[in-house]
Design a protein around this motif. Structure first.
Motif, PDB file in Angstrom:
ATOM      1  N   VAL A  27     -14.308  47.230 -32.990  1.00 18.52           N
ATOM      2  CA  VAL A  27     -14.158  45.815 -33.355  1.00 18.52           C
ATOM      3  C   VAL A  27     -14.438  44.933 -32.137  1.00 18.52           C
ATOM      4  N   GLY A  28     -13.927  45.328 -30.975  1.00 15.26           N
ATOM      5  CA  GLY A  28     -14.132  44.535 -29.771  1.00 15.26           C
ATOM      6  C   GLY A  28     -15.611  44.401 -29.420  1.00 15.26           C
ATOM      7  N   GLU A  29     -16.348  45.517 -29.548  1.00 10.95           N
ATOM      8  CA  GLU A  29     -17.792  45.466 -29.252  1.00 10.95           C
ATOM      9  C   GLU A  29     -18.519  44.595 -30.265  1.00 10.95           C
ATOM     10  N   ALA A  30     -18.096  44.685 -31.516  1.00 11.62           N
ATOM     11  CA  ALA A  30     -18.736  43.862 -32.557  1.00 11.62           C
ATOM     12  C   ALA A  30     -18.498  42.382 -32.293  1.00 11.62           C
ATOM     13  N   LEU A  31     -17.257  42.039 -31.889  1.00  5.60           N
ATOM     14  CA  LEU A  31     -16.957  40.633 -31.586  1.00  5.60           C
ATOM     15  C   LEU A  31     -17.737  40.167 -30.355  1.00  5.60           C
ATOM     16  N   ALA A  32     -17.852  41.045 -29.352  1.00  5.75           N
ATOM     17  CA  ALA A  32     -18.618  40.676 -28.155  1.00  5.75           C
ATOM     18  C   ALA A  32     -20.070  40.394 -28.524  1.00  5.75           C
ATOM     19  N   ASN A  33     -20.593  41.217 -29.425  1.00  8.71           N
ATOM     20  CA  ASN A  33     -21.977  40.997 -29.861  1.00  8.71           C
ATOM     21  C   ASN A  33     -22.099  39.686 -30.644  1.00  8.71           C
ATOM     22  N   LEU A  34     -21.094  39.396 -31.468  1.00  7.86           N
ATOM     23  CA  LEU A  34     -21.084  38.120 -32.201  1.00  7.86           C
ATOM     24  C   LEU A  34     -21.107  36.946 -31.222  1.00  7.86           C
ATOM     25  N   LEU A  35     -20.298  37.037 -30.156  1.00 10.12           N
ATOM     26  CA  LEU A  35     -20.223  35.934 -29.183  1.00 10.12           C
ATOM     27  C   LEU A  35     -21.497  35.828 -28.352  1.00 10.12           C
ATOM     28  N   ASP A  36     -22.170  36.958 -28.132  1.00  7.73           N
ATOM     29  CA  ASP A  36     -23.476  36.889 -27.468  1.00  7.73           C
ATOM     30  C   ASP A  36     -24.457  36.078 -28.315  1.00  7.73           C
ATOM     31  N   PRO A  39     -22.263  31.845 -28.813  1.00 11.13           N
ATOM     32  CA  PRO A  39     -21.239  31.662 -27.770  1.00 11.13           C
ATOM     33  C   PRO A  39     -20.222  30.567 -28.055  1.00 11.13           C
ATOM     34  N   GLU A  40     -20.586  29.564 -28.854  1.00  2.47           N
ATOM     35  CA  GLU A  40     -19.643  28.466 -29.101  1.00  2.47           C
ATOM     36  C   GLU A  40     -18.405  28.912 -29.885  1.00  2.47           C
ATOM     37  N   LEU A  41     -18.476  30.087 -30.487  1.00  3.84           N
ATOM     38  CA  LEU A  41     -17.314  30.587 -31.228  1.00  3.84           C
ATOM     39  C   LEU A  41     -16.166  30.987 -30.304  1.00  3.84           C
ATOM     40  N   ARG A  42     -16.503  31.325 -29.052  1.00  2.00           N
ATOM     41  CA  ARG A  42     -15.503  31.934 -28.165  1.00  2.00           C
ATOM     42  C   ARG A  42     -14.229  31.106 -28.057  1.00  2.00           C
ATOM     43  N   ALA A  43     -14.369  29.812 -27.811  1.00  2.49           N
ATOM     44  CA  ALA A  43     -13.186  28.975 -27.551  1.00  2.49           C
ATOM     45  C   ALA A  43     -12.227  28.968 -28.735  1.00  2.49           C
ATOM     46  N   HIS A  44     -12.746  29.207 -29.918  1.00  2.00           N
ATOM     47  CA  HIS A  44     -11.905  29.125 -31.111  1.00  2.00           C
ATOM     48  C   HIS A  44     -11.345  30.478 -31.531  1.00  2.00           C
ATOM     49  N   LEU A  45     -11.900  31.549 -30.990  1.00  2.00           N
ATOM     50  CA  LEU A  45     -11.423  32.897 -31.348  1.00  2.00           C
ATOM     51  C   LEU A  45     -10.552  33.497 -30.255  1.00  2.00           C
ATOM     52  N   PHE A  46     -10.878  33.189 -29.010  1.00  4.07           N
ATOM     53  CA  PHE A  46     -10.193  33.830 -27.884  1.00  4.07           C
ATOM     54  C   PHE A  46      -9.506  32.796 -27.007  1.00  4.07           C
ATOM     55  N   ASN A  47      -8.379  33.245 -26.434  1.00  2.00           N
ATOM     56  CA  ASN A  47      -7.713  32.508 -25.367  1.00  2.00           C
ATOM     57  C   ASN A  47      -7.762  33.445 -24.167  1.00  2.00           C
ATOM     58  N   GLY A  48      -8.679  33.230 -23.251  1.00  2.00           N
ATOM     59  CA  GLY A  48      -8.933  34.221 -22.211  1.00  2.00           C
ATOM     60  C   GLY A  48      -9.579  35.450 -22.838  1.00  2.00           C
ATOM     61  N   GLU A  49      -8.988  36.604 -22.587  1.00  2.00           N
ATOM     62  CA  GLU A  49      -9.534  37.838 -23.154  1.00  2.00           C
ATOM     63  C   GLU A  49      -8.823  38.246 -24.445  1.00  2.00           C
ATOM     64  N   GLU A  50      -7.791  37.473 -24.814  1.00  2.00           N
ATOM     65  CA  GLU A  50      -6.983  37.833 -25.981  1.00  2.00           C
ATOM     66  C   GLU A  50      -7.424  37.028 -27.197  1.00  2.00           C
ATOM     67  N   LEU A  51      -7.389  37.678 -28.355  1.00  2.00           N
ATOM     68  CA  LEU A  51      -7.604  36.923 -29.587  1.00  2.00           C
ATOM     69  C   LEU A  51      -6.516  35.867 -29.711  1.00  2.00           C
ATOM     70  N   ARG A  52      -6.895  34.666 -30.139  1.00  2.00           N
ATOM     71  CA  ARG A  52      -5.866  33.645 -30.364  1.00  2.00           C
ATOM     72  C   ARG A  52      -4.877  34.166 -31.409  1.00  2.00           C
ATOM     73  N   SER A  53      -3.630  33.711 -31.287  1.00  2.00           N
ATOM     74  CA  SER A  53      -2.568  34.281 -32.123  1.00  2.00           C
ATOM     75  C   SER A  53      -2.817  34.047 -33.607  1.00  2.00           C
ATOM     76  N   PHE A  54      -3.536  32.963 -33.939  1.00  2.00           N
ATOM     77  CA  PHE A  54      -3.750  32.661 -35.353  1.00  2.00           C
ATOM     78  C   PHE A  54      -5.067  33.224 -35.887  1.00  2.00           C
ATOM     79  N   VAL A  55      -5.768  33.979 -35.047  1.00  2.00           N
ATOM     80  CA  VAL A  55      -7.042  34.576 -35.486  1.00  2.00           C
ATOM     81  C   VAL A  55      -6.802  36.040 -35.846  1.00  2.00           C
ATOM     82  N   ASN A  56      -7.102  36.370 -37.072  1.00  2.00           N
ATOM     83  CA  ASN A  56      -6.932  37.732 -37.563  1.00  2.00           C
ATOM     84  C   ASN A  56      -8.295  38.328 -37.876  1.00  2.00           C
ATOM     85  N   ILE A  57      -8.439  39.610 -37.566  1.00  2.00           N
ATOM     86  CA  ILE A  57      -9.657  40.329 -37.936  1.00  2.00           C
ATOM     87  C   ILE A  57      -9.275  41.381 -38.967  1.00  2.00           C
TER      88      ILE A  57
END
Lengths: 91, 142
Positions: A27-36, A39-57
């Motif tokens: 899942v992590g690799e798939a999300l990294a590929n999505l952000l590649d 890239p504008e999705l990153r700020a809304h999905l991640f807080n640093g390296e962690e998934l934001r608390s309200f983001v579920n996969i």
């Protein structure tokens, strides 16, 4: 390839596309590929390296937090879905 | 787009729901259509507050499964999930830091202030893409 379904409000960052093909064995690799790709999705999905608390996969009906999190292995044709936990309230 | 349009009938349904959940917070989804200059609310769907019962007077949360189900329903109806609404009991219809931390851009947040069990004010907000603040939208009730 695996697919990730994007929640409606974030499709503005994927040129309107609901489903994005992604590469990766976890899942992590798939999300990294999505952000590649988007890239504008990153700020809304991640807080640093962690998934934001309200983001579920989800994989099917299963939340990855109850599997192996971002290390959860996925099949080449897996369907993932990003689901926000809507929340609000006073301070 | 800085205008959101809601019918008086739908606004009244939101008010009645928010008054019924008082003194707790209530909420639901806004289904609608996006046009060039405005967003129009076509339907509202109430969703249960699943936050811990003792915290519901100042917190609202819905299950991720509700999002999944309603997003699929919107797609099937040719509509769009354009936002979400919730109440602030005995407080103004202003977004809190908690609201901002849990918000998404390109999504309308309608907040209803419920004072002493009566809906007193409704305002619409949208998160800036850099997540720094909410901007107020013009809410037109037709």
């Amino acid at each position: 390839m695996a697919k990730i379904r994007i929640p409606t409000p974030l499709r503005a960052f994927t040129d309107g596309a609901a489903d994005i093909d992604v590469a990766g064995g976890t899942v992590g690799e798939a999300l990294a590929n999505l952000l590649d790709q988007h890239p504008e999705l990153r700020a809304h999905l991640f807080n640093g390296e962690e998934l934001r608390s309200f983001v579920n996969i989800f994989i099917g009906d299963e939340d990855i937090r109850f599997l192996q999190g971002l290390d959860t292995e996925i099949d080449a044709n897996e369907s993932l879905r990003i689901i926000p936990s809507i929340a609000g309230g006073l301070k | 787009m800085r205008v959101i349009i809601i019918s008086g009938e739908l606004q009244q349904r939101v008010f009645e729901q928010m008054e019924a959940t008082y003194p707790n917070e209530g909420g639901g989804f806004l289904l609608g259509a996006a046009e060039a200059e405005a967003l129009t609310v076509v339907d509202i769907i109430q969703v249960d507050n699943v936050f811990a019962a003792e915290e519901q007077h100042h917190r609202y949360a819905m299950r991720p499964q509700d999002w999944m189900r309603l997003e699929d329903q919107a797609d099937e109806r040719g509509l769009t999930l354009i936002g979400y609404y919730h109440s602030h009991p005995d407080s103004p219809a202003l977004p809190s830091d908690y609201d901002r931390e849990h918000a998404l851009p390109n999504f309308v947040y309608i907040i209803t202030s419920v004072m002493m069990a009566r809906a007193a004010d409704m305002r619409a907000w949208r998160l800036q893409p850099d997540r720094s603040r909410f901007d107020q939208l013009t809410l037109e009730v037709l």
